[in-house]
Design a protein around this motif. Sequence first.
Motif, PDB file in Angstrom:
ATOM      1  N   CYS A  96      58.226  75.428 129.354  1.00 27.23           N
ATOM      2  CA  CYS A  96      59.607  74.936 129.453  1.00 27.23           C
ATOM      3  C   CYS A  96      60.369  75.203 128.164  1.00 27.23           C
ATOM      4  CB  CYS A  96      59.613  73.439 129.771  1.00 27.23           C
ATOM      5  SG  CYS A  96      59.055  73.039 131.437  1.00 27.23           S
ATOM      6  N   LEU A 115      53.403  79.611 131.719  1.00 34.27           N
ATOM      7  CA  LEU A 115      53.397  78.862 132.974  1.00 34.27           C
ATOM      8  C   LEU A 115      52.190  79.251 133.819  1.00 34.27           C
ATOM      9  CD1 LEU A 115      55.023  76.805 134.583  1.00 34.27           C
ATOM     10  CD2 LEU A 115      56.325  78.709 135.540  1.00 34.27           C
ATOM     11  N   SER A 172      49.168  77.675 132.373  1.00 32.02           N
ATOM     12  CA  SER A 172      49.067  76.237 132.675  1.00 32.02           C
ATOM     13  C   SER A 172      48.482  76.014 134.067  1.00 32.02           C
ATOM     14  CB  SER A 172      50.424  75.543 132.536  1.00 32.02           C
ATOM     15  OG  SER A 172      51.282  75.823 133.621  1.00 32.02           O
ATOM     16  N   TYR A 199      47.236  72.944 136.043  1.00 33.76           N
ATOM     17  CA  TYR A 199      48.519  72.298 136.358  1.00 33.76           C
ATOM     18  C   TYR A 199      48.696  72.322 137.874  1.00 33.76           C
ATOM     19  CZ  TYR A 199      53.375  71.007 136.526  1.00 33.76           C
ATOM     20  OH  TYR A 199      54.544  70.342 136.816  1.00 33.76           O
ATOM     21  N   PHE A 226      52.356  73.626 130.261  1.00 37.74           N
ATOM     22  CA  PHE A 226      53.546  73.596 131.120  1.00 37.74           C
ATOM     23  C   PHE A 226      54.781  73.271 130.281  1.00 37.74           C
ATOM     24  CE2 PHE A 226      56.693  71.489 133.733  1.00 37.74           C
ATOM     25  CZ  PHE A 226      56.822  72.364 134.793  1.00 37.74           C
ATOM     26  N   ASN A 227      54.670  72.238 129.440  1.00 30.30           N
ATOM     27  CA  ASN A 227      55.794  71.865 128.586  1.00 30.30           C
ATOM     28  C   ASN A 227      56.135  72.972 127.593  1.00 30.30           C
ATOM     29  OD1 ASN A 227      56.126  69.382 129.831  1.00 30.30           O
ATOM     30  ND2 ASN A 227      54.762  68.334 128.424  1.00 30.30           N
ATOM     31  N   MET A 257      57.449  71.569 139.254  1.00 33.63           N
ATOM     32  CA  MET A 257      57.714  72.928 138.791  1.00 33.63           C
ATOM     33  C   MET A 257      58.960  73.496 139.471  1.00 33.63           C
ATOM     34  SD  MET A 257      55.128  76.144 138.838  1.00 33.63           S
ATOM     35  CE  MET A 257      55.748  77.807 138.986  1.00 33.63           C
TER      36      MET A 257
END
Length: 135
Positions: free
Chosen positions: A80, A95, A98, A103, A76-77, A109
């Motif tokens: 980003c 994403l 994840s 996630y 996820f990071n 989110m």
Amino acid sequence: MPQEITIDQPLAARLERLGLEFQAGFLGAELVRHPENLEALSDLAHLLTLLGRHAEGLEADERLAKALPDNPLVHFNHACSLCLSGRLLEALDTLEHSIELGYDDPDHMAEDEDLLPLRGEPRFQRLLHKLQAQA
């Protein structure tokens, strides 16, 4: 009793940035000595992003994703960081990965400022709705 010191906002912001840069330098030095220290690498990636050093933050997040391939938060990071670097298609792919890994925070989110460029994308909206349905 200590006297309270008041400083103006521009000075406070410069001091805050100086402190963050110091921490980033310290963590960078730690990683030279101990490249396997994933906690330091994670903290460094976060600091670099806060400092607007997105290319370096992305590099750190890519190292983390390789070291921890099954960790949904790491991916996820990484998404980003890709988004902040303008690599939107890769950000969406990461994403989605994840989410596949587990996630499970649709509220974060939806509100994460790093993902702002993706919010209007239909694929982002589909991923967010899928995640909300799973919650």
